[in-house]
Design an enzyme around this catalytic site. Structure first.
Site, PDB file in Angstrom:
ATOM      1  CE1 TYR A  51      64.794  24.975  76.876  1.00 46.26           C
ATOM      2  CE2 TYR A  51      64.979  26.306  79.133  1.00 46.26           C
ATOM      3  CZ  TYR A  51      64.304  25.535  77.822  1.00 46.26           C
ATOM      4  OH  TYR A  51      62.974  26.072  78.099  1.00 46.26           O
ATOM      5  CB  CYS A  52      69.528  25.568  72.592  1.00 42.04           C
ATOM      6  SG  CYS A  52      71.112  24.803  72.501  1.00 42.04           S
ATOM      7  NE  ARG A  53      66.294  19.444  67.417  1.00 36.94           N
ATOM      8  CZ  ARG A  53      67.206  18.865  66.820  1.00 36.94           C
ATOM      9  NH1 ARG A  53      68.518  19.110  66.958  1.00 36.94           N
ATOM     10  NH2 ARG A  53      66.980  17.548  66.442  1.00 36.94           N
ATOM     11  CB  VAL A  86      64.761  20.516  75.041  1.00 41.45           C
ATOM     12  CG1 VAL A  86      64.670  21.646  75.963  1.00 41.45           C
ATOM     13  CG2 VAL A  86      65.065  20.614  73.685  1.00 41.45           C
TER      14      VAL A  86
END
Length: 112
Positions: free
Chosen positions: A74-76, A103
């Site tokens: 995952y990332c932003r 996120v």
């Protein structure tokens, strides 16, 4: 004859936050946060390992992870993690999942 068509589809799964959370609960996975270290320090999913996908040593550091274990990335927002998921798949990781929406769409509290 049309092998190039096979490589156009991602070999990783895009999961909604609910599917991603369910996978984290059901299986032992490597949870990989591919944001910058300062973003990671601001809050991340519990148990995540941080390897910045934009860092020059991303491939080398990722190669040290267990390729046989499911890898949840995952990332932003989901864009960098999709790139990382593609790189991991090409590097031989068998079971890679990308968090759609990153996120920003994660409903649970982040840890520091």
């Amino acid at each position: 004859m049309f092998d190039f068509l096979k490589s156009s589809a991602p070999a990783y799964q895009n999961l909604t936050p609910a599917q991603f959370a369910e996978g984290l609960r059901r299986h032992p996975v490597t949870l990989l946060d591919v944001r910058r270290p300062d973003e990671f320090a601001g809050g991340h999913l519990p148990g995540a390992v941080n390897i910045d996908v934009t860092a020059p040593d991303f491939a080398q550091r990722a190669a040290a992870l267990d390729k046989s274990k499911p890898t949840y990335v995952y990332c932003r927002s989901g864009a960098r993690s999709a790139s990382a998921a593609g790189q991991l798949t090409k590097a031989g990781f068998a079971n890679v999942a990308n968090l759609l929406g990153g996120v920003l769409d994660w409903p649970e509290k982040l840890v520091r």
